[in-house]
Design a protein around this motif. Structure first.
Motif, short mmCIF file in Angstrom:
data_model
loop_
_atom_site.label_atom_id
_atom_site.label_comp_id
_atom_site.label_asym_id
_atom_site.label_seq_id
_atom_site.Cartn_x
_atom_site.Cartn_y
_atom_site.Cartn_z
N HIS A 63 43.15 41.58 31.83
CA HIS A 63 43.57 42.93 31.44
C HIS A 63 43.31 43.24 29.97
O HIS A 63 43.91 44.16 29.41
CB HIS A 63 45.04 43.15 31.78
CG HIS A 63 45.30 43.15 33.25
ND1 HIS A 63 44.96 44.21 34.05
CD2 HIS A 63 45.84 42.21 34.05
CE1 HIS A 63 45.28 43.92 35.29
NE2 HIS A 63 45.82 42.71 35.33
N THR A 116 43.12 46.89 29.84
CA THR A 116 42.40 47.41 31.00
C THR A 116 43.30 47.43 32.22
O THR A 116 44.27 46.67 32.31
CB THR A 116 41.15 46.56 31.29
OG1 THR A 116 41.55 45.23 31.59
CG2 THR A 116 40.19 46.56 30.12
N SER A 117 42.98 48.29 33.17
CA SER A 117 43.77 48.39 34.40
C SER A 117 43.39 47.31 35.41
O SER A 117 44.16 47.00 36.30
CB SER A 117 43.58 49.78 35.03
OG SER A 117 42.22 50.00 35.31
N SER A 118 42.20 46.76 35.27
CA SER A 118 41.75 45.65 36.12
C SER A 118 40.71 44.84 35.35
O SER A 118 40.38 45.17 34.21
CB SER A 118 41.17 46.19 37.44
OG SER A 118 40.03 46.98 37.18
#
Length: 131
Positions: A63, A116-118
């Protein structure tokens, strides 16, 4: 006979004067539009430019990604840059606008850490603009 044919097909003295006036008006309109375009294009080029170049990225964990980049702009200019992280499908999974302060040098290096979201597999600078 010739005068009758000239009048029938619009080749009279009056129509010639009208054609001259139309040509003069069209010429003046062209000159005005061209001059306006030259002035507009000349003023548009006066804006300072900002260039950014990705130098590297590092995936820290699932992330977080670190993005390093260089910004080139005129001394004394401020700018903003959009930094983003992409996944393997080239979808944006992290994004931030970074404000670049004015300085006395043309080129400077920066490093931004993005959440980051993923999982991301790259980080880059989308673009920069003067502020």
């Amino acid at each position: 006979m010739t005068a009758t044919l000239d009048q029938r097909y619009g080749r009279t003295r009056r129509s010639r004067r009208r054609d001259v006036w139309i040509a003069v008006i069209m010429g003046v309109a062209f000159v005005v539009v061209f001059a306006a375009w030259v002035i507009w294009a000349g003023l548009d080029g006066a804006k300072p430019t900002v260039d950014a170049q990705d130098t590297k990225h590092s995936i820290i964990d699932a992330h977080t990604v670190s993005v390093s980049f260089e910004v080139t702009m005129a001394p004394g200019t401020t700018a903003s840059c959009a930094v983003q992280a992409l996944n393997e499908s080239f979808s944006i999974v992290g994004w931030r606008v970074v404000d670049i302060p004015a300085a006395s040098t043309y080129t400077r290096a920066f490093t931004e850490v993005l959440r980051t979201s993923s999982q991301s597999n790259t980080g880059l600078v989308k673009g920069c603009w003067p502020t």
